[in-house]
Enzyme design. Structure first.
Site, mmCIF file in Angstrom:
data_model
loop_
_atom_site.group_PDB
_atom_site.id
_atom_site.type_symbol
_atom_site.label_atom_id
_atom_site.label_comp_id
_atom_site.label_asym_id
_atom_site.label_seq_id
_atom_site.Cartn_x
_atom_site.Cartn_y
_atom_site.Cartn_z
ATOM 1 C CD GLU A 230 -3.347 7.277 5.772
ATOM 2 O OE1 GLU A 230 -4.106 7.035 6.361
ATOM 3 O OE2 GLU A 230 -2.011 6.735 5.617
ATOM 4 C CD GLU B 55 -2.360 1.285 2.534
ATOM 5 O OE1 GLU B 55 -3.293 0.040 2.943
ATOM 6 O OE2 GLU B 55 -2.774 2.543 3.607
#
Length: 546
Positions: free
Chosen positions: A189, A184
């Protein structure tokens, strides 16, 4: 302020325009069947006006890009309506997504819409089906899948304690297994309780938060809520680098060489990944400091998403060097696992071509290959050629090897080394040799082994068994010619426990032919465990062990 670069060198622009169509053709993965985890299983709620979606257009990106990078996939959001279905799949579910998130993702206009040249993803406090919050999640799977390149997203972030916006990438096909084994890449974020701090992270089998080994870094960025910033990565075969507004703040290097078996546990990033844009709410991270009870709604605004391929034609001038240190990690009678040290190139190696006895048998972007369906005791010649992104090829490197034979029947064969079975289980053994044994044999359960008989002749079998009580029985069956030939039936008394081991010896002499033996051990009665077996050759005249 947004950091952009404008180049006035017309030659560079013309060169990039000529290369654009070629690179688009080789860089985009063909649309693939979507994984069921991402399919929309509920009907979408229609929007009245039918939008007009533009053709693929990277002119803006081309004008603003570094000449070393060629734009190949661009979403400028220069239309009005729901996100372009030619580029995005919209999630429509709310199951917590493995992080105990609070939102239900919908494709409704209230949660996701494009107007005024930007994409809006809005998280709202409202009761919707099983959740008390709604939001949206866009995925480019099957519509934009990429291996290496630069990904840029210009965005403003939502605010409020509980918000968890993300710009990230997941593997199109999880060739190395489920999360986190296939990787990933988190481009950006942010969590609402920690304003202005931006995080860039990777997740792999060896590096992830569940093991406490996650690799990532954060950076404080001024005013992420009211000002657009460009969040980007540069992803190459040897490293991934993270940027905000052109400033690098983190690099994750390809350290796969620390794995002795060259496994992808450190670096699974040699496969195709797709882009995800979403705003989660609450959950393990977003809600780690609670949720603002007065929260009503907030939006992430995305000005563009741009994907670039490196201008290999301009940068790559030399072919790769040959690979080095080809060697076997294992060598069974029918398959062989080879690894090698990576080839070096002035820009990067795209993949390796693998030849077996001068026949091309496969390509790989990793530094290992497994040959299957080989013949026992056979010599093979392997050639490996490194190929760069402009199709320049290295000189071949050669390795010859000979496959081994099947385990000899004269060796002690562990019961767990079967190639086929029915009805049995393995467990840690308390027998003196350690390891594991098989247990739970019931009538008609069986195990099969592929073995080697070194010499035609008469044999007895020694079988290591254990059973709690009662009379037990099993058969040794020759299945070599796809016809079952019963060699002998063995009846024995219980040993007094499933880990109370005894060795039984067949009374019958077994005639075996030199060569391959497919042996089945089949239970015909009782309930017993099996740890190992072995054959002893018998002198035909004296009846003594040879």
């Amino acid at each position: 302020m947004i950091v952009t670069k404008t180049f006035s060198i017309e030659g560079a622009k013309m060169m990039k325009k000529k290369l654009l169509m070629v690179i688009i053709g080789i860089a985009l993965l063909a649309a693939c069947t979507m994984n069921s985890d991402h399919t929309t299983t509920e009907p979408t709620e229609s929007i009245s006006d039918e939008p007009v979606y533009p053709e693929e257009n990277c002119d803006k990106a081309l004008e603003e890009s570094d000449p070393h990078w060629i734009p190949i996939w661009c979403e400028e959001f220069d239309y009005v309506g729901p996100p372009n279905p030619a580029k995005w799949v919209l999630e429509h579910k709310g199951d917590g997504f493995g992080n105990n998130e609070e939102q239900y993702y919908t494709p409704r206009k209230e949660n996701v819409y494009v107007e005024n040249g930007v994409l809006r993803i809005t998280v709202r406090k409202e009761k919707y089906r099983t959740r008390n919050y709604t939001s949206a999640k866009l995925m480019s799977i099957g519509k934009g899948d990429f291996r290496y390149g630069k990904i840029e997203v210009r965005a403003k972030l939502p605010q409020g304690r509980g918000t968890w916006p993300a710009i990230w990438m997941m593997p199109t096909e999880s060739v190395y297994g489920g999360w986190p084994n296939s990787g990933e890449i988190d481009i950006m974020e942010h969590v609402g309780y920690d304003p202005n701090r931006i995080h860039g992270t990777v997740h792999t089998a060896n590096y992830n938060h569940k093991l406490g080994t996650q690799k990532g870094k954060s950076i404080v960025v001024e005013d992420v809520f009211n000002t657009y910033h460009v969040y980007a990565i540069e992803w190459e075969p040897d490293a991934i680098r993270w940027f905000v507004d052109g400033i690098q703040y983190f690099e994750f290097k390809n350290d796969e060489t620390t794995n002795p078996d060259q496994s992808p546990a450190n670096w699974p990033f040699d496969q195709y990944f797709y882009i995800i844009l979403n705003v989660a709410f609450g959950g393990d991270w977003g809600g780690a400091h609670g949720i603002d009870p007065n929260f009503t709604e907030s939006s992430m605004y995305v000005d563009y998403v741009r994907v670039y391929q490196k201008n290999y034609e301009a940068l790559d001038q030399t072919p790769p060097d040959p690979v080095t240190d080809i060697h076997l990690l294992d060598n069974s009678p029918t398959h062989t696992h080879i690894v090698w040290k990576k080839a070096t190139d002035d820009v990067g190696v795209s993949h390796y071509e693998i030849y077996l006895d001068d026949q091309l048998v496969g390509t790989t972007s990793f530094r290992k290959y497994i040959f299957e369906d080989l013949k026992p005791e056979t010599e093979y010649l392997v050639k490996i050629v490194a190929v760069d992104f402009t199709n320049k090829r290295s000189k071949e490197e050669i390795l010859s090897f000979t496959t081994s034979h099947y385990p000899s029947i004269l060796e002690r064969i562990k019961a767990t080394t079967y190639f086929d079975m029915w009805g049995v289980f393995d467990q840690d053994t308390e027998d003196e040799d350690g390891g594991k044994n098989l247990f739970g044999f019931q009538p008609n359960d069986y195990v099969k082994y592929q073995l080697y008989v070194p010499e035609t002749g008469m044999y007895r079998a020694k079988i290591r068994v254990a059973s709690y009580d009662g009379e037990q029985s099993l058969q040794l069956i020759d299945c070599t010619d796809e016809e079952e030939r019963i060699l002998t039936t063995v009846v024995f008394e219980a040993t007094g426990g499933f880990q109370q081991w005894e060795t039984i010896v067949t009374e019958d002499l077994l005639y075996l032919n030199q060569g391959t033996l497919i042996l089945m051990i089949k239970a015909t009665g009782g309930d017993f465990s099996l740890n190992w077996f072995q054959f002893v050759q018998i002198h035909e005249e004296t009846g003594e062990d040879i």
